[in-house]
Structure formats: C-alpha cells, structure tokens
Design an enzyme around this catalytic site. Sequence first.
Site, mmCIF file in Angstrom:
data_model
loop_
_atom_site.group_PDB
_atom_site.id
_atom_site.type_symbol
_atom_site.label_atom_id
_atom_site.label_comp_id
_atom_site.label_asym_id
_atom_site.label_seq_id
_atom_site.Cartn_x
_atom_site.Cartn_y
_atom_site.Cartn_z
ATOM 1 N N GLU A 257 43.778 21.747 46.976
ATOM 2 C CA GLU A 257 43.519 22.818 46.000
ATOM 3 C C GLU A 257 44.667 22.904 44.992
ATOM 4 O O GLU A 257 44.461 22.983 43.777
ATOM 5 C CB GLU A 257 43.390 24.182 46.710
ATOM 6 C CG GLU A 257 42.185 24.334 47.615
ATOM 7 C CD GLU A 257 42.473 23.983 49.062
ATOM 8 O OE1 GLU A 257 43.343 23.101 49.298
ATOM 9 O OE2 GLU A 257 41.838 24.562 49.948
ATOM 10 N N LYS B 48 39.471 20.662 56.557
ATOM 11 C CA LYS B 48 40.065 19.870 55.463
ATOM 12 C C LYS B 48 39.554 18.430 55.533
ATOM 13 O O LYS B 48 39.188 17.844 54.519
ATOM 14 C CB LYS B 48 41.591 19.842 55.593
ATOM 15 C CG LYS B 48 42.311 21.094 55.162
ATOM 16 C CD LYS B 48 43.818 20.830 55.168
ATOM 17 C CE LYS B 48 44.629 22.095 55.145
ATOM 18 N NZ LYS B 48 46.057 21.872 55.325
ATOM 19 N N GLU C 208 46.565 33.060 61.410
ATOM 20 C CA GLU C 208 46.926 31.637 61.457
ATOM 21 C C GLU C 208 47.964 31.408 62.562
ATOM 22 O O GLU C 208 48.036 30.340 63.147
ATOM 23 C CB GLU C 208 47.464 31.167 60.097
ATOM 24 C CG GLU C 208 47.445 29.655 59.929
ATOM 25 C CD GLU C 208 47.620 29.189 58.480
ATOM 26 O OE1 GLU C 208 46.622 28.885 57.805
ATOM 27 O OE2 GLU C 208 48.765 29.122 58.019
ATOM 28 N N LYS D 133 54.377 23.438 50.154
ATOM 29 C CA LYS D 133 55.323 22.904 51.133
ATOM 30 C C LYS D 133 55.135 21.387 51.265
ATOM 31 O O LYS D 133 56.085 20.627 51.229
ATOM 32 C CB LYS D 133 55.106 23.612 52.475
ATOM 33 C CG LYS D 133 56.039 23.147 53.569
ATOM 34 C CD LYS D 133 55.859 23.958 54.838
ATOM 35 C CE LYS D 133 56.632 23.301 55.972
ATOM 36 N NZ LYS D 133 56.458 23.974 57.249
ATOM 37 N N GLY E 39 54.743 27.771 56.450
ATOM 38 C CA GLY E 39 54.157 28.207 55.176
ATOM 39 C C GLY E 39 54.008 29.718 55.103
ATOM 40 O O GLY E 39 54.372 30.352 54.117
ATOM 41 N N ARG E 40 53.475 30.314 56.175
ATOM 42 C CA ARG E 40 53.222 31.765 56.139
ATOM 43 C C ARG E 40 54.482 32.586 56.375
ATOM 44 O O ARG E 40 54.423 33.820 56.392
ATOM 45 C CB ARG E 40 52.130 32.118 57.156
ATOM 46 C CG ARG E 40 52.390 31.624 58.566
ATOM 47 C CD ARG E 40 51.123 31.680 59.414
ATOM 48 N NE ARG E 40 51.298 31.099 60.745
ATOM 49 C CZ ARG E 40 51.152 29.805 61.026
ATOM 50 N NH1 ARG E 40 50.850 28.940 60.067
ATOM 51 N NH2 ARG E 40 51.312 29.358 62.251
ATOM 52 N N HIS F 38 36.296 55.520 51.273
ATOM 53 C CA HIS F 38 34.980 55.648 50.630
ATOM 54 C C HIS F 38 34.167 54.377 50.802
ATOM 55 O O HIS F 38 33.200 54.162 50.068
ATOM 56 C CB HIS F 38 35.177 55.997 49.158
ATOM 57 C CG HIS F 38 35.923 57.289 48.991
ATOM 58 N ND1 HIS F 38 35.293 58.512 48.980
ATOM 59 C CD2 HIS F 38 37.253 57.545 48.915
ATOM 60 C CE1 HIS F 38 36.204 59.467 48.862
ATOM 61 N NE2 HIS F 38 37.402 58.911 48.837
HETATM 62 O O1 F6P Z 1 45.971 26.614 55.425
HETATM 63 C C1 F6P Z 1 46.833 25.712 55.984
HETATM 64 C C2 F6P Z 1 48.146 25.653 55.298
HETATM 65 O O2 F6P Z 1 48.836 24.570 55.791
HETATM 66 C C3 F6P Z 1 48.973 26.929 55.439
HETATM 67 O O3 F6P Z 1 49.626 27.011 56.643
HETATM 68 C C4 F6P Z 1 49.863 26.809 54.257
HETATM 69 O O4 F6P Z 1 50.488 28.016 53.985
HETATM 70 C C5 F6P Z 1 48.881 26.379 53.205
HETATM 71 O O5 F6P Z 1 48.016 25.488 53.885
HETATM 72 C C6 F6P Z 1 49.463 25.730 51.986
HETATM 73 O O6 F6P Z 1 50.175 24.584 52.305
HETATM 74 P P1 F6P Z 1 51.181 23.920 51.286
HETATM 75 O O7 F6P Z 1 52.254 24.880 50.991
HETATM 76 O O8 F6P Z 1 51.685 22.689 51.979
HETATM 77 O O9 F6P Z 1 50.410 23.572 50.031
#
Ligand code: F6P
Length: 540
Positions: A208, A508, A348, A202, A262-263, A379
Amino acid sequence: MAQSSLFEKLAAHAATFEDRSLRTLFAQDPERFAKFSVKQDDLLIDFSKTLLDDTALDLLIELAEASNVPQRRDAMFAGEKINETEDRAVLHTALRNRSGEPVMVDGQDVMPDVFAVLNAMADFCDGIRSGDIAAANGQAFTDVVNIGIGGSDLGPVMTTLALSPYHDGPALHYVSNVDGAHIADTLAELDPATTLIIVASKTFTTIETMTNAQTARRWIAETLGEDAVGDHFAAVSTALDKVAAFGIQEDRVFGFWDWVGGRYSVWSAIGLPLMIAIGPDAFNEFLDGAHSMDQHFADAPLRENLPVLMGLVGVWNRDVLGHSARAVLPYDQRLARLPAYLQQLDMESNGKRVKLSGAPVDQETGPLVWGEPGTNGQHAFYQLLHQGTTVIPCEFIVAAKGHEDDLAHHHEMLVANCLAQSEALMLGRTLEEAKALLKASGLSDAEVDRLAPHKVFPGNRPSVTIVHDQLTPFALGRLIALYEHRVFVEGTIWGINSFDQWGVELGKELATALLPMVKGEASAEAKDSSTRGLLATLTS
Ligand code: F6P
C-alpha cells in the site's frame, strides 16, 4: 500457586457473585473508590466500577506474579530478545529513555543511535518549520503528507490530531489506504510546489505504502519536474538500502531498528510528522510522558502499578467474567483516533491463539477493542451498551481541563456526560424504579406495566475511568505508554508473544497472488467458486 489453579480460584470466586452487583459493592463499602482507584501525579485510574473485590484483586496479583510479569517486564527493559518468533528485542522504551542509563542489545548500547536520530529529526524539523529546508522553488513547505499504514500511520495520525492545540508547523495530512480515493482526495487539496512527502515504512516493502509513494512521486515529478523529487521527499524506515533504491536523498532518511515494533514506533522516527507539527520541544515532552510511565511500570509495586492493574482488570473481564470486547470511549474529540490506534496496538499484539511454546493458549486472549469519542457515541451505539444482551466493559478517558478556556461550559457538559455514562452503566434502573417514574409522570397503571420493561436498565455493567489534568504532549505520551504496557501485561499472563503479527501475512500473500487475476493476466481456475464468482463480477 500455579497459573491454572489461580484461574480456577478466580472462577470459583466469581461464581459466588450471583446476587452481588456493583450497586451492592458500593452500598457496602463507602471507601470503595479510594480502595479501587490509583493515582500517579495527575493521572487517576478508577476501577471501582468493576466487579473486583479484595479477594479477586489478591488472586489477580498472584496471577501476575505466577505469570512472571515482573521478570518478563525486566527482561523487556533490559533488551532481552523476548520477541522470540522474530528473534528480536522489544525496546520501544529505549526510544523515550531519558534516564541517561545505557540500554544494551547484543552487548551494544543503543542510546547513542537513538539520540543521533532524534537530533537529526529535530534539525530537519527545525529546517522545515523555519523554511531553511525549502521546496524546490525556494518557498517554505506549507503542507506535509505522511504516506504509511498500520504502525507507520496510526501513531502519527492519532497523536497529530490529539495535540492539535500545540501545532505551530506546516499542516499535516495522512495517506494510508491503497484505495486511490485516499491519495487523490488528499493531493487534490494541495499545492505540490510547497508539499513535502514523507514515506514511512519500517520494511519499505508494504504494498500500500509503496504504491502510494510511487503515485506521490509521479505527482511531484509531473508537476514540478524530476529534479524536484529530491527536495520534496523524505523517508522513515529500518530498510535503508530499499529507501536508497527508491531515490530518496540520504540526508532525508531517518532510521530506526528492528527492535521497534510497527505499532510501538510512534516514539521513533515514525513520529517525524508529529515533530514537524508540534516542534522538537513538545515532541520531547511527549517522550518524557511515556518515560514517566515506563519508570512507574518498572518500579511501582504491582498493587499500585497502573499498567499492571489495567492488565489485570482486562484479564478479569476477559477470562473470568467472559466478556469478549471492550469499548474505549475518550471524552475528548481530539482522541477520536485513539480507538483505531488501540485496535492495532491491542488486537495485533494480543490477537493470538498459541503460546510462545506453540501450544494452544489456555485462556481466551485479546478482546475485540472498539470505540468512538463521547458524546457522539452516546447517540449511536450506547443503547446497546446500556440495554443490549451483551455486556461490554467500557473504558472512559476524560481530562479535567480542555484547551478552550472560552468554552469552559462545553467542557463541563462533556465531563457531566462522561460521569453520567459510567454511573448509568453501573446503577442501571430496576423495574420498580422504572414503574415509579412512569407512575409519577401520570400514566395509567396499564400504561405503566406496558412501558416499564422497556425502561429497565440491567446495570452492573463494568467500566474503568481514566482521568488526567489536560491532554498535553506529556499526558498523551503517558497515556499511550500506559496502554502499551497494559497490552504487555495481558499478553504475558496469556503466555503469548505480543510482538509478532504473523496473522496479517496470509491475506497479504493471497492479495499478491490475486492481483494478476484482477488484472486479467492470470487464470483464476484454481480458486474456490466464491472467489471466482466475485472476481468475475468485479472484473467483467
Ligand atoms: O499490518 C502489518 C504490519 O506489518 C504492521 O505491523 C505494520 O505496522 C504495518 O504492517 C506497516 O508496516 P511497514 O511500516 O513495514 O510499512
């Protein structure tokens, strides 16, 4: 009545339950299932195996009203900026709006843009699936790697697995973790010449994802040449300027908007990998399913409203009975990633400690959400669910039909196990029953007395069972939307903002500051002794 008085009344009512159990509730009322289950088409939610009774449900409905759940729901659907800390509307519902009605944000109908992106996604998917949009060497893509994390990963990854019987496109792979093992293991199995990479973020700043995207870019450039990069990359983001800076071709970029959390984004262009796997038609059915739940949530009276009832059961378990966790137990192997998906959606969203006003919350908020598919979990951790000292309300999910017609006997066993677990949690086994069973097996009285306590199940452990006909794209969309709105109902009752996530920021920031120390480029002197000690151990 004020919210606080309703919580007091609920607590007082629950305090009268001392010698009441699920066993007695069922014994007293043969109609209990009919009274405490709700059905919308083929989707049934049975909450009769919770300790709710008419009085509690009446009070909870009043609580939803006193908490302005209907008003806030309407405000969400209407595009009001209910995400106040980020000054944003919350409109994942617009992404699956099939009503033909406009949805306004800041005086503008967002639906034309929503459909424009959906159409562009469908064209791209058709091209990839037919081979018309080909790799640099002219071959059709055989594999697609989605690079994203959190909401830019969990939705697509969960739904891709869930809908595997509908796959008729290239194979999908997901890379999320910054741990190099993830991308290394994934790419090791793939041929770069026929692999498409989708970078999904987003913000297009998530460290990452950007790190993995650069590694994938090198993989393509080093094996196929720099000129191949354009053909082998696509992106999904709201930050179109940042995508352009990364060098991804404009016609390969699919946008969405700041009013999609995002979620809550699997319905947006973030769902592109799913669409590639199952095709635009099945993806539309997935959106249709979610829309049907949106309509139900918007229109159904509170007492028959599935997300409202799920939310009220949640508040009842969390705040009135004090259960701090809930287990999500899909009896469906293809929903193996649903618990992980719901962890982000729920934790979240509702893992918050201040209200919208900034004042501390009045009640406990989001529970710990976890789970694994049945029967595997049986199990592993069900021992604790049945005989542990902590009561964990469970949510079972099961379909009437599987997709494997030739393996119907497997499905029968799956269903029997699912029903057995909720029955066992509810009924338990008394000491007398345990003794009688042991005696019947021929043991001596001394042995019976010695073993019986170990064979007692306290029972009276609440569960909800969600049943649908089959895990189709429509049913999956409907199920996810059910959970989204349930989280919304709970968050509204708690008075929190379910749509921000400031709690992920501190870690972060600290990671960014620690990186030069890990690399040995900055001094860790100012850090606490634990962090210094760990750093020294890891970097020596
Ligand atoms: O973990 C925090 C967060 O902002 C989530 O809400 C989001 O889904 C995720 O990181 C990934 O963010 P992006 O889509 O901006 O890479």
